[in-house]
Structures are given as structure tokens and as C-alpha cells.
Design an enzyme around this catalytic site. Structure first.
Site: not given
Ligand code: DGL
Length: 274
Positions: A11, A42-43, A73-75, A191-193
Site C-alpha cells: 500500500s 489499506y488497513g 503487504c499483510n492486508t 504489517c510490513t510498515h
């Protein structure tokens, strides 16, 4: 013959944490990274939005003739990967999901915290993963509204006060942390962030709690997959360092600054307008 690139998207800038691990494991591969910053985060959005954006990006990357695609992106993985696999049966697709299994293997207390977006935690895919692991550990899941967005915004402003406030709030809400019985001794970054907030998280967690993310596991899985792919002979160019091309659907300077800061990458960022 050219070595076809591996597509990577998120995202926003979070997927850079996965790209970093991919470049370590696959230094001779070329990567095309897309940050969908014009349509993030996106989350906290509904599944229709995340699915439509994932489809649009995958369609674009397939048009760039990528040989494999990493949903960093996990989401987006939670919401879209099963449908994208049906729609692109020929395309090797790798996703990321919260690293519950590795955390169970590492945890001594059997109490594990999971930080992720609301969409990831509410997805059927995550619920199935969680249900498959609950006999082996106690999980405390925490939806971290606003944290990915705060990380994204801090890149340019360099103001980390919102990240620190949100991390303090969410870590505090999970309960007792430490390596004594009943305490959370492992924290999954779902979450990759969030790896880009790990310095602040470490200050809150102390040294007894391990931080678990899945960038390296995803890179290993991608490496295995690329090695088994028979789609093209290994060209001589594989001896040369691979390239990275960066694109964003939002302000290019955010991705540019994040790539410079976290990956020491100083390549121009192309603007995409779909
Ligand atoms: N980086 C993303 C993830 O791994 C999503 C962050 C967001 O857009 O909310 O879930």
C-alpha cells in the site's frame, strides 16, 4: 536474454522492509517495486477497495512481464491472494502473513502479541491461521489503527511523535511484557510498515521481548521459488548486481526518501496514475 524482474508491491513504503530482505537473498535479481501511496492506507479500508487496488497493480506488473510477484503487504495478502491466484494461475505469487508460527517456536512463555492492521486481523485468512495455532500458545492481537499511516507520513516530516504515541498506546494495551510466566515475550509485527518503527518499539519493549517479522522468511520462500523456476535459462547477466525500479501512485518523494533512508537506494521514483 534479459532477466525478467520480480514485482513487489505494498500500500506504500512498508513493503520496502520485504524488498530489503529480498535484495539480500537475491542480489542478482531485478525488482520492480510499486507503492500504492495514492490509495493507502489499506488497513482500515473495506475489502472491495483493497481487492480492486491489488488487482490493478498485479495487472500492471503482469504487463511489465514480471516472472514472479511478491505481495509485500499483510492486508492485501489476507484479502486478495486467494482470488489473484485463481485469476493468474500461471503467475508465481508470494504473500506475507503475520509470523505466528515462528513466534510460537521462539516463545518461552507461550504468550505472544500480534500487531497488525484491522483488516488483516478481521480477515478469514488470519482467523484461520490464528485458530490453527491457539492450542500451541496464547495470542493477544492488537489492531493498530493509524500506525502505518503515521510511519508513511513521518518519512518526509521526520516527526516521529505520532508513531511513538501510537506504539505506546498499542503496546500498553497488550498487557504485561517480559520473560516471566504469563508475560508476552514475543511480538509479531503483522504489517510490513511496522519494522520501520522497531526502534521505538524496542524502547517500549525492553530487551526481554523478541520482535518477530517475516521479511526474511518471505525472501527465503521467494528464493526457493525462483530457483525452481524453469521459465528461462540463467543468463550470464545474473553475475551482475540486480536493479531496482521504484514506482508510486502517490507523491514520489515519499518513496524516494524512504528508499534512501532505509535501503540506501538512490534511484528516481516513477509516477503511476492508475
Ligand atoms: N503494509 C501493509 C500491511 O502489511 C498495510 C498498511 C496499510 O496500508 O494500512 O498490512
Amino acid at each position: 536474454m534479459t532477466n525478467r524482474a520480480i514485482g513487489v508491491f505494498d500500500s506504500g513504503i512498508g513493503g520496502l522492509s520485504v524488498l530489503q530482505a529480498l535484495r539480500v537473498k537475491l542480489p542478482h535479481e531485478n525488482f520492480i517495486y510499486i507503492a500504492d501511496s495514492g490509495h493507502s492506507p489499506y488497513g482500515e479500508r473495506d475489502e472491495t477497495h483493497v481487492l480492486a487496488r491489488s488487482r490493478a497493480i498485479v495487472n500492471h506488473l503482469v504487463g511489465q512481464n514480471v516472472k514472479a510477484l511478491v505481495i509485500a503487504c499483510n492486508t492485501a495478502t489476507a484479502v486478495a491472494i486467494h482470488l489473484l491466484r485463481e485469476e493468474y494461475p500461471e503467475l508465481p505469487l508470494i504473500g506475507v502473513e503475520p509470523a505466528l508460527k515462528p513466534a510460537v517456536a521462539l516463545s518461552k512463555t507461550g504468550h505472544i502479541g500480534v500487531m497488525a492492521t484491522r483488516s488483516t486481523l478481521g480477515s478469514a485468512k488470519f482467523q484461520a491461521l490464528l485458530n490453527s495455532m491457539t492450542a500451541r500458545a496464547t495470542f493477544v492481537v492488537q489492531a493498530c489503527d493509524g500506525l502505518a499511516d503515521a510511519i508513511e507520513r513521518s518519512v518526509e516530516t521526520e516527526d516521529t511523535s505520532k508513531i511513538i504515541a501510537l506504539c505506546t498506546q498499542y503496546v500498553g494495551a497488550m498487557g504485561l511484557l517480559g520473560n516471566n510466566s504469563g508475560q508476552i515475550d514475543s511480538l509479531v509485527l503483522g504489517c510490513t510498515h511496522y519494522p520501520f518503527a522497531s526502534e521505538h518499539l524496542r524502547t517500549l519493549l525492553g530487551q526481554d521481548v523478541q520482535i518477530v517479522d517475516n521479511g526474511e522468511a518471505v525472501a527465503r520462500q521467494t528464493q526457493r521459488l525462483v530457483q525452481t523456476m524453469q521459465v528461462e535459462p540463467h543468463p550470464a547477466s545474473l553475475a551482475a548486481p540486480g536493479s531496482v525500479s521504484l514506482f508510486s501512485t502517490g507523491p514520489p518523494q515519499t518513496l524516494q526518501a524512504a528508499a534512501r533512508r532505509w535501503l540506501s537506494l538512490t534511484v528516481p521514483v516513477g509516477q503511476l496514475s492508475f
